[in-house]
Structures are given as structure tokens and as C-alpha cells.
Write a protein that holds these residues in place. Structure first.
Motif, PDB file in Angstrom:
ATOM      1  N   VAL A 178       0.827  -1.201   0.000  1.00 44.39           N
ATOM      2  CA  VAL A 178       0.000   0.000   0.000  1.00 44.39           C
ATOM      3  C   VAL A 178       0.868   1.260   0.000  1.00 44.39           C
ATOM      4  N   VAL A 179       2.016   1.239   0.687  1.00 40.94           N
ATOM      5  CA  VAL A 179       2.903   2.395   0.681  1.00 40.94           C
ATOM      6  C   VAL A 179       3.489   2.606  -0.711  1.00 40.94           C
ATOM      7  N   ALA A 180       3.938   1.508  -1.344  1.00 36.66           N
ATOM      8  CA  ALA A 180       4.477   1.631  -2.695  1.00 36.66           C
ATOM      9  C   ALA A 180       3.403   2.083  -3.672  1.00 36.66           C
ATOM     10  N   GLY A 181       2.159   1.675  -3.430  1.00 34.58           N
ATOM     11  CA  GLY A 181       1.082   2.068  -4.331  1.00 34.58           C
ATOM     12  C   GLY A 181       0.783   3.552  -4.315  1.00 34.58           C
ATOM     13  N   LEU A 182       1.219   4.256  -3.258  1.00 32.83           N
ATOM     14  CA  LEU A 182       1.013   5.703  -3.209  1.00 32.83           C
ATOM     15  C   LEU A 182       1.936   6.447  -4.182  1.00 32.83           C
ATOM     16  N   LEU A 183       3.062   5.835  -4.515  1.00 34.41           N
ATOM     17  CA  LEU A 183       4.058   6.543  -5.336  1.00 34.41           C
ATOM     18  C   LEU A 183       3.519   6.940  -6.714  1.00 34.41           C
ATOM     19  N   PRO A 184       2.853   6.046  -7.463  1.00 33.45           N
ATOM     20  CA  PRO A 184       2.324   6.473  -8.760  1.00 33.45           C
ATOM     21  C   PRO A 184       1.168   7.472  -8.646  1.00 33.45           C
ATOM     22  N   VAL A 185       0.560   7.542  -7.462  1.00 35.24           N
ATOM     23  CA  VAL A 185      -0.606   8.415  -7.285  1.00 35.24           C
ATOM     24  C   VAL A 185      -0.198   9.841  -6.924  1.00 35.24           C
ATOM     25  N   LEU A 186       0.904   9.999  -6.201  1.00 33.36           N
ATOM     26  CA  LEU A 186       1.306  11.306  -5.707  1.00 33.36           C
ATOM     27  C   LEU A 186       1.434  12.381  -6.791  1.00 33.36           C
ATOM     28  N   PRO A 187       2.042  12.092  -7.952  1.00 33.51           N
ATOM     29  CA  PRO A 187       2.143  13.150  -8.967  1.00 33.51           C
ATOM     30  C   PRO A 187       0.798  13.697  -9.421  1.00 33.51           C
ATOM     31  N   HIS A 188      -0.223  12.885  -9.395  1.00 32.74           N
ATOM     32  CA  HIS A 188      -1.545  13.358  -9.806  1.00 32.74           C
ATOM     33  C   HIS A 188      -2.134  14.312  -8.773  1.00 32.74           C
ATOM     34  N   ALA A 189      -1.607  14.268  -7.534  1.00 33.90           N
ATOM     35  CA  ALA A 189      -2.057  15.194  -6.501  1.00 33.90           C
ATOM     36  C   ALA A 189      -1.178  16.441  -6.415  1.00 33.90           C
ATOM     37  N   LEU A 190       0.088  16.339  -6.863  1.00 34.35           N
ATOM     38  CA  LEU A 190       1.029  17.431  -6.665  1.00 34.35           C
ATOM     39  C   LEU A 190       1.423  18.162  -7.945  1.00 34.35           C
ATOM     40  N   ALA A 191       1.419  17.461  -9.073  1.00 36.07           N
ATOM     41  CA  ALA A 191       1.893  18.064 -10.326  1.00 36.07           C
ATOM     42  C   ALA A 191       0.721  18.582 -11.149  1.00 36.07           C
ATOM     43  N   ALA A 192       1.055  19.388 -12.143  1.00 34.91           N
ATOM     44  CA  ALA A 192       0.034  19.893 -13.069  1.00 34.91           C
ATOM     45  C   ALA A 192      -0.548  18.729 -13.861  1.00 34.91           C
ATOM     46  N   PRO A 193      -1.838  18.792 -14.221  1.00 30.18           N
ATOM     47  CA  PRO A 193      -2.486  17.673 -14.917  1.00 30.18           C
ATOM     48  C   PRO A 193      -1.720  17.201 -16.152  1.00 30.18           C
ATOM     49  N   GLY A 194      -1.168  18.116 -16.913  1.00 30.72           N
ATOM     50  CA  GLY A 194      -0.468  17.705 -18.128  1.00 30.72           C
ATOM     51  C   GLY A 194       0.832  16.979 -17.871  1.00 30.72           C
ATOM     52  N   ALA A 195       1.462  17.235 -16.722  1.00 29.24           N
ATOM     53  CA  ALA A 195       2.757  16.615 -16.407  1.00 29.24           C
ATOM     54  C   ALA A 195       2.648  15.455 -15.430  1.00 29.24           C
ATOM     55  N   ALA A 196       1.466  15.249 -14.842  1.00 30.67           N
ATOM     56  CA  ALA A 196       1.331  14.263 -13.770  1.00 30.67           C
ATOM     57  C   ALA A 196       1.643  12.847 -14.236  1.00 30.67           C
ATOM     58  N   LEU A 197       1.125  12.477 -15.415  1.00 32.16           N
ATOM     59  CA  LEU A 197       1.355  11.113 -15.877  1.00 32.16           C
ATOM     60  C   LEU A 197       2.829  10.859 -16.149  1.00 32.16           C
ATOM     61  N   GLY A 198       3.523  11.846 -16.720  1.00 31.70           N
ATOM     62  CA  GLY A 198       4.948  11.676 -16.973  1.00 31.70           C
ATOM     63  C   GLY A 198       5.741  11.481 -15.691  1.00 31.70           C
ATOM     64  N   TRP A 199       5.427  12.309 -14.655  1.00 34.49           N
ATOM     65  CA  TRP A 199       6.093  12.158 -13.373  1.00 34.49           C
ATOM     66  C   TRP A 199       5.767  10.816 -12.732  1.00 34.49           C
ATOM     67  N   SER A 200       4.529  10.404 -12.847  1.00 35.68           N
ATOM     68  CA  SER A 200       4.123   9.121 -12.290  1.00 35.68           C
ATOM     69  C   SER A 200       4.886   7.973 -12.954  1.00 35.68           C
ATOM     70  N   ALA A 201       5.004   8.032 -14.280  1.00 39.64           N
ATOM     71  CA  ALA A 201       5.733   6.989 -15.002  1.00 39.64           C
ATOM     72  C   ALA A 201       7.203   6.982 -14.608  1.00 39.64           C
ATOM     73  N   ALA A 202       7.807   8.162 -14.478  1.00 43.46           N
ATOM     74  CA  ALA A 202       9.224   8.245 -14.139  1.00 43.46           C
ATOM     75  C   ALA A 202       9.491   7.699 -12.733  1.00 43.46           C
ATOM     76  N   LEU A 203       8.659   8.104 -11.762  1.00 41.99           N
ATOM     77  CA  LEU A 203       8.849   7.626 -10.397  1.00 41.99           C
ATOM     78  C   LEU A 203       8.632   6.116 -10.295  1.00 41.99           C
ATOM     79  N   THR A 204       7.609   5.629 -10.981  1.00 39.82           N
ATOM     80  CA  THR A 204       7.320   4.194 -10.942  1.00 39.82           C
ATOM     81  C   THR A 204       8.449   3.402 -11.578  1.00 39.82           C
TER      82      THR A 204
END
Length: 249
Positions: A178-204
Motif C-alpha cells: 500500500v505504501v508503494a502504491g502511493l508513489l504512482p498516485v502522488l504526482p496526480h495530486a502534486l503536479a500539473a495535470p499535463g505533467a502528472a502522468l509523466g512524473w508518475s511513469a518516471a517515479l514508478t
């Protein structure tokens, strides 16, 4: 013939000489310790599903709040599934061990000659022959608990499960997932909508590389191959989710 530098092995009270000098008897590597290995396995599993879900939601053009909720739900579901699944598997393993032990104890009472022969057959495979074989069989069969322990380990290849460790392992797996599952979700809460998926992919991807490397190393496999396989698995899951979302959009 003993060399001048060879240590003299004096037998101990039970006839077993002390261990000669040499490398550590049990080498403990960071990623080979059981709790660490469980954290690595749980975290690696926990990354993939939330990332695939958030990628699919982004592909559908969902609002960030919806993407976040879907990712959190996926992380929670995965953690619950992993923890409960591990706990149930441990319970089944303990029940099987107990049932097999009861059977072995009954057979040692009902068919002692047959059970002694099975002990001899096992030792024979390891090169024990003649009078030494007969002495070894009698030594093992002289203590019923030791006799049953021997059959459980060498005939059935079963070790007694530790109930406390099973519960700890299930908890560790669930929390790590569950802790690891938060990592792909965090960019969608912190980054701009257009960049969130890219940040999520990079972190994952970065997390999968590290976890795959640790997992492979703990299993004695090439770490680079483990890292590549982990990223490939996460990428395949995300690509499948994205493609499905794009087809339905």
C-alpha cells in the motif's frame, strides 16, 4: 595425514568436533534477510496496479480527483489481497504440515520396519553404506521425535512453519504494497495535470528498477536483468491499461 598448519579438531561432549575456521557460516546480505525480501516483493507488486489504473484513468481524460481515488482504491485492494492471500497460504501450509506429521507418527508406530527402510534409503542416496548405514538408521530411529523430524525434512521436504512469522510476513507485504502504491498516485495530486502522468511513469520506473535490482540480487540472479524485467512488467501492465482505456474512450 595432518599438515603442520591444520588445526586439531578435538571432539566435544557429544562427539561432534568444533567448526573449523573459514568463511561465515551464514552470510546475511541486506536483500536476503526475510523481512527485507518481503518488503521488496510487496513494494514491487504494489507499484504496478496503481500505476496501471492511474494511467488508464488519465487515458480516459478523468479529472485528477477521480484518478487519485482510483489509484488509492487499487493500492488498498492490492494490499488487502496480498496480505490475506499470504495469510491463507500460510494457514494451509501449517495445516498440511501438521497432517503429514500426524501421518508420519502413525506410520512409525504401525510400520516401524518400513519406516526404518525409508530412512536407510534416504541415507543410501547420500553414500552411506554397510555397518555405518545400519548404525545411522538405529541412531535416528532411537528417538521418535527425531525420527519423524528426519522423515518430514528428507522424505517430504517439509519444514515446520512459524505461525508468528507468517502473520508478520502478511503484514509486511500488505504495508509495503500500500505504501508503494502511493508513489504512482502522488504526482496526480502534486503536479500539473499535463505533467502528472509523466512524473508518475518516471517515479514508478525508477522504483521498479531499484526493487528489481534488489530482488534479483537476493535470489542470486544478475541484478541488471532483474531491473529490466521489473520495468518491462510494469510497462506491459501500463500499456495494456492505457490501450484498453483508449479503446473505450
Amino acid at each position: 595425514m595432518q599438515t603442520a598448519n591444520a588445526p586439531t579438531l578435538e571432539p566435544t561432549r557429544d562427539g561432534l568436533p568444533p567448526m573449523p575456521p573459514g568463511p561465515p557460516h551464514e552470510e546475511l546480505h541486506f536483500a536476503a534477510v526475510a523481512p527485507v525480501r518481503e518488503v521488496v516483493a510487496g513494494a514491487a507488486q504494489g507499484l504496478v496496479l496503481p500505476f496501471a489504473v492511474t494511467a488508464a484513468m488519465a487515458g480516459l481524460g478523468a479529472a485528477p480527483s477521480q484518478t487519485i481515488l482510483a489509484g488509492l482504491a487499487a493500492a488498498a485492494a492490492g494490499a488487502a489481497s496480498a496480505g490475506l492471500g499470504h495469510a491463507l497460504a500460510a494457514r494451509d501450509a501449517a495445516a498440511r504440515y501438521q497432517a503429514e506429521r500426524v501421518r508420519e507418527e502413525e506410520e512409525s508406530h504401525l510400520y516401524p520396519d518400513r519406516e526404518r527402510w525409508e530412512v536407510a534409503a534416504i541415507l543410501h542416496r547420500y553414500g552411506v553404506r554397510g555397518q555405518l548405514l545400519r548404525q545411522a538408521v538405529e541412531a535416528i530411529a532411537s528417538d521418535r521425535r527425531r525420527w519423524v523430524d528426519f522423515m518430514m525434512r528428507f522424505e517430504l521436504d517439509l519444514s515446520e512453519p512459524d505461525p508468528g512469522r507468517a502473520a508478520r510476513s502478511a503484514t509486511i507485504l500488505a504495508v509495503a504494497q500500500v505504501v508503494a502504491g502511493l508513489l504512482p498516485v502522488l504526482p496526480h495530486a502534486l503536479a500539473a495535470p499535463g505533467a502528472a502522468l509523466g512524473w508518475s511513469a518516471a517515479l514508478t520506473a525508477a522504483a521498479l528498477v531499484g526493487l528489481g535490482w534488489l530482488k534479483a540480487r537476493s535470489e542470486g540472479l544478475p541484478p541488471l536483468r532483474g531491473a529490466v524485467q521489473a520495468v518491462a512488467l510494469g510497462g506491459a501492465a501500463a500499456a495494456a491499461a492505457w490501450s484498453l482505456a483508449a479503446a473505450l474512450a
